[in-house]
Design a protein around this motif. Sequence first.
Motif, PDB file in Angstrom:
ATOM      1  N   GLY A   1      39.746  43.069  46.205  1.00 54.30           N
ATOM      2  CA  GLY A   1      38.824  44.266  46.249  1.00 54.30           C
ATOM      3  C   GLY A   1      38.766  44.900  44.789  1.00 54.30           C
ATOM      4  N   LEU A   2      37.686  45.428  44.317  1.00 50.90           N
ATOM      5  CA  LEU A   2      37.612  46.200  43.105  1.00 50.90           C
ATOM      6  C   LEU A   2      37.899  47.614  43.110  1.00 50.90           C
ATOM      7  CD1 LEU A   2      36.590  45.224  40.255  1.00 50.90           C
ATOM      8  CD2 LEU A   2      34.431  46.407  40.978  1.00 50.90           C
ATOM      9  N   ALA A   3      38.728  48.184  42.263  1.00 45.15           N
ATOM     10  CA  ALA A   3      38.906  49.680  42.098  1.00 45.15           C
ATOM     11  C   ALA A   3      38.905  50.040  40.687  1.00 45.15           C
ATOM     12  CB  ALA A   3      40.430  49.778  42.793  1.00 45.15           C
ATOM     13  N   ARG A   4      38.273  51.229  40.508  1.00 43.57           N
ATOM     14  CA  ARG A   4      38.439  52.045  39.211  1.00 43.57           C
ATOM     15  C   ARG A   4      40.089  52.330  39.226  1.00 43.57           C
ATOM     16  NH1 ARG A   4      34.025  56.329  40.698  1.00 43.57           N
ATOM     17  NH2 ARG A   4      35.306  56.128  42.521  1.00 43.57           N
TER      18      ARG A   4
ATOM     19  N   ILE B   1      44.129  43.057  44.315  1.00 43.95           N
ATOM     20  CA  ILE B   1      43.461  44.094  43.418  1.00 43.95           C
ATOM     21  C   ILE B   1      43.003  44.044  42.324  1.00 43.95           C
ATOM     22  CG2 ILE B   1      43.639  46.712  43.015  1.00 43.95           C
ATOM     23  CD1 ILE B   1      45.501  47.027  45.577  1.00 43.95           C
ATOM     24  N   HIS B   2      41.718  44.365  42.207  1.00 46.32           N
ATOM     25  CA  HIS B   2      41.068  44.255  40.657  1.00 46.32           C
ATOM     26  C   HIS B   2      40.905  45.528  40.319  1.00 46.32           C
ATOM     27  CE1 HIS B   2      37.576  42.364  38.051  1.00 46.32           C
ATOM     28  NE2 HIS B   2      38.496  42.974  37.366  1.00 46.32           N
ATOM     29  N   THR B   3      41.625  46.016  39.349  1.00 48.09           N
ATOM     30  CA  THR B   3      41.124  47.495  38.727  1.00 48.09           C
ATOM     31  C   THR B   3      40.719  47.304  37.305  1.00 48.09           C
ATOM     32  OG1 THR B   3      42.101  49.543  38.510  1.00 48.09           O
ATOM     33  CG2 THR B   3      43.690  47.985  38.202  1.00 48.09           C
TER      34      THR B   3
ATOM     35  N   THR C   1      50.233  45.059  46.480  1.00 50.31           N
ATOM     36  CA  THR C   1      50.212  43.485  46.392  1.00 50.31           C
ATOM     37  C   THR C   1      50.735  43.146  44.957  1.00 50.31           C
ATOM     38  OG1 THR C   1      48.823  41.484  46.141  1.00 50.31           O
ATOM     39  CG2 THR C   1      47.747  43.651  45.565  1.00 50.31           C
ATOM     40  N   ASP C   2      51.542  42.037  44.808  1.00 47.08           N
ATOM     41  CA  ASP C   2      51.947  41.610  43.821  1.00 47.08           C
ATOM     42  C   ASP C   2      50.834  40.605  42.845  1.00 47.08           C
ATOM     43  OD1 ASP C   2      51.972  38.982  45.286  1.00 47.08           O
ATOM     44  OD2 ASP C   2      53.908  38.989  45.150  1.00 47.08           O
ATOM     45  N   ASN C   3      49.789  40.603  43.440  1.00 48.19           N
ATOM     46  CA  ASN C   3      48.355  39.963  42.896  1.00 48.19           C
ATOM     47  C   ASN C   3      47.514  40.734  42.186  1.00 48.19           C
ATOM     48  OD1 ASN C   3      46.240  38.213  42.218  1.00 48.19           O
ATOM     49  ND2 ASN C   3      46.459  36.896  44.008  1.00 48.19           N
ATOM     50  N   VAL C   4      47.635  41.136  41.105  1.00 42.68           N
ATOM     51  CA  VAL C   4      46.868  42.303  40.546  1.00 42.68           C
ATOM     52  C   VAL C   4      46.148  41.914  39.338  1.00 42.68           C
ATOM     53  CG1 VAL C   4      46.734  44.664  39.425  1.00 42.68           C
ATOM     54  CG2 VAL C   4      48.365  44.207  41.400  1.00 42.68           C
TER      55      VAL C   4
END
Length: 239
Positions: free
Chosen positions: A62-65, A89-91, A126-129
């Motif tokens: 999921g994308l996040a600012r 999470i992709h920030t 999550t530990d996948n960032v």
Amino acid sequence: TLRDGEQSPGCSMNLEEKLRMASLLDDLGVDVIEAGFPVASPGDFEAVHEIAKTVQSAVVCGLARAVKGDIQAAGDAIKPATEQGRGRIHTFISTSPLHMKHKLQMQPEDVLEKVKDSVTFACEFTDNVEWSAEDASRTEDDFLCRAVEIAIKSGATTINIPDTVGYSVPREYGAKIAMLINRVPNIDQAILSTHCHNDLGLAVANSLAGVAAGARQIECTVNGIGERAGNAALEEIVM
């Protein structure tokens, strides 16, 4: 395809279509499906949440600012996948002088603080960032190195270098990736990723130049669909 691709005119999908597409991408062997931007709307949140429930093999992202509300929404949306060790999470935040001044209206040091805070908060879910330096191809090298180093120190395991405005050419883009590998002391702790737009018709060429320089993830879409001129085309990269 389900996130940036959806921003292409005429390519928005309803929930059923998104689930079908996610299932096909999973069957295809895609490693990571960026399923949407959960905070954008209740519909986007639901789509990411349902994809996180149904996808069998791929990591669901999921994308996040760099905003707590965005990151919280992304963390909640991907939770079914995270419980199976497959949630990401992709920030992101802008790092170019132009974007920092006119888009964010923030000082560079404040942007670095945001990088640290947003990645640290995302790691609570999550530990996948994944962390992206928006407009990286127009970002000054010294500042980009500092931002990447902080993101990795804060827990990011994937570092994405987007050519956000489709501005770069292959030699330049490859040199950017090589520069980061040579200059960022903790770069070995993260996977470098490419995310190239096709405004100059060079999205695939730039992505491959990035891989030749050491990137290990390519962000791409089916048929190259995406914002403005589109993205790197998955099928061209695969071939």
